[in-house]
Every structure is written in structure tokens, then in C-alpha cells.
Design an enzyme around this catalytic site. Structure first.
Site, short mmCIF file in Angstrom:
data_model
loop_
_atom_site.label_atom_id
_atom_site.label_comp_id
_atom_site.label_asym_id
_atom_site.label_seq_id
_atom_site.Cartn_x
_atom_site.Cartn_y
_atom_site.Cartn_z
N THR A 1 0.84 -1.20 0.00
CA THR A 1 0.00 0.00 0.00
C THR A 1 0.87 1.25 0.00
O THR A 1 0.55 2.23 -0.67
CB THR A 1 -0.97 -0.02 1.20
OG1 THR A 1 -1.80 -1.18 1.08
CG2 THR A 1 -1.84 1.23 1.22
N GLU B 1 -5.93 -3.59 -2.08
CA GLU B 1 -6.50 -4.83 -1.53
C GLU B 1 -7.30 -5.61 -2.57
O GLU B 1 -8.41 -6.07 -2.34
CB GLU B 1 -7.37 -4.52 -0.31
CG GLU B 1 -6.64 -3.80 0.81
CD GLU B 1 -5.57 -4.61 1.53
OE1 GLU B 1 -5.38 -5.80 1.19
OE2 GLU B 1 -4.91 -4.05 2.42
N LEU C 1 -10.02 -12.44 6.96
CA LEU C 1 -10.10 -11.94 8.33
C LEU C 1 -9.24 -10.69 8.38
O LEU C 1 -8.00 -10.77 8.32
CB LEU C 1 -9.58 -12.98 9.34
CG LEU C 1 -9.47 -12.50 10.79
CD1 LEU C 1 -10.85 -12.16 11.36
CD2 LEU C 1 -8.80 -13.56 11.65
N LEU C 2 -9.90 -9.54 8.42
CA LEU C 2 -9.15 -8.28 8.45
C LEU C 2 -8.43 -8.15 9.77
O LEU C 2 -9.01 -8.42 10.82
CB LEU C 2 -10.10 -7.10 8.23
CG LEU C 2 -10.73 -7.00 6.84
CD1 LEU C 2 -11.71 -5.85 6.79
CD2 LEU C 2 -9.68 -6.83 5.78
#
Length: 187
Positions: A27, A93, A170-171
Site C-alpha cells: 500500500t 487490496e 479476516l481483516l
């Protein structure tokens, strides 16, 4: 990189994929490239999956707290509707998007848009994640980044989940995941 007109004056688009494990700087690199695009006064649209609200609802935010404004979306087809008359599209993402993201990126590139996509190439089990393998296959440019293994200090390419939760998505952050190298992952 910049969008260069060909001999006929037509823009040529392409697809760049930034991949790697969690904490590898994907990112951060996406934000860096998009900020340079803005400096060049190119028209840009940035998208992220609506489910990713870890840091901010409307921004793409790196683990180092760098941020850039984005549009959260539920499905990848929305990108085609919202990215009209742009020079560059940024997508963070990408592993969380539906399989249509592949068609969306290809369509944009054919239209002459530079598409910059960031995402996890593997899930917490070390398996290819979502549409990322297909995006890597059609990419014109690939940047694979690595984190540092928290156990031995070598390069890490696996986002090891520290909890026993079962679903693929699963964040979480350092409380849930840690970067491991192949060797330490298999110990």
C-alpha cells in the site's frame, strides 16, 4: 512511468501489480505511485473494497499511516462506472474483490488507462489469494515486495495468522498477522 501517446496520438494503457505479504509495503508503494501521478496533473481515481475499514472508511492507508483519498466499493464493476475519462486507476487490496476485477483491469488498460493494483498474492495458508494469480498473469509490470520475518530476520513472503479463526478473509493487523519466511512458517 507515464502514459505516452503512440504514433497515432492514442494513449496506451497497462496494468501494474504490486504484490507481497502483509507488512511488505504494498500500500505504501501504491500511494507513492499515485502521489506522483497527481504531481503530474493526471486524472486519477482510487478504489478500495468497502469491507476494508481497518484504518479509515474513505482512505487507502498504509501501516506507516500514509494515506490517500479513495472510493470504497462493493464490487469491481463499479470501477468501470466511476472511472470515466481518467488517466490512472489505483486499486488497493485487490485480493478482496470478485473475479470480475480481472476483466475490469483489462478493460481499463485497453481504454488507455494505467491501472495500478496492490494486493496480497497469498493468503495466510500460503495459497494463491482470490483474483491475484490472474491479475499477475495479465500484468504488464509486476513488483513483488517482501516483509521481514519476525522470527529470523530473513525476507518474509507469508502472512502468518496468529489466531485459529477459520475463514480465508479476516481483516487484521499485527495483532492477528505476522510476516514469516518460508522456513519459519513450516517450523
Amino acid at each position: 512511468m507515464f502514459i505516452e501517446p503512440n504514433i497515432t496520438g492514442e494513449r496506451r494503457g497497462w496494468i501494474e501489480v504490486i504484490c507481497g505479504s502483509m507488512f511488505s509495503g504494498k500500500t505504501e508503494e501504491l500511494i507513492r505511485r499515485l502521489k506522483r501521478v497527481k504531481i503530474a496533473n493526471l486524472k486519477v481515481e482510487i478504489f478500495k473494497p468497502a469491507i476494508d475499514v481497518r484504518y479509515h472508511e474513505m482512505q487507502v492507508v498504509s501501516h506507516d499511516s500514509n494515506a490517500i483519498l479513495s472510493t470504497p466499493i462493493e464490487n469491481s464493476q463499479t470501477i468501470l462506472l466511476l472511472a470515466q475519462d481518467v488517466d490512472v486507476v489505483g486499486i488497493d487490496e485487490a485480493q478482496f474483490f470478485d473475479e470480475e476485477i480481472i476483466h475490469v483491469c483489462e478493460t481499463l488498460a485497453v481504454r488507455g488507462v494505467r491501472v495500478i493494483v496492490a494486493g496480497l498474492d497469498m493468503d495466510f495458508l500460503g495459497k494463491p489469494f482470490g483474483p491475484m494469480p490472474q491479475l499477475l498473469a495479465i500484468a504488464d509490470y509486476i513488483t513483488k515486495l517482501h516483509a521481514i520475518c519476525v522470527k529470523c530476520g530473513n525476507i518474509a513472503n507469508i502472512s502468518h495468522r496468529k489466531t485459529t479463526q477459520g475463514s480465508q478473509v479476516l481483516l487484521g493487523e499485527k495483532d492477528v498477522y505476522e510476516p514469516l519466511c518460508r522456513h519459519c512458517y513450516h517450523l
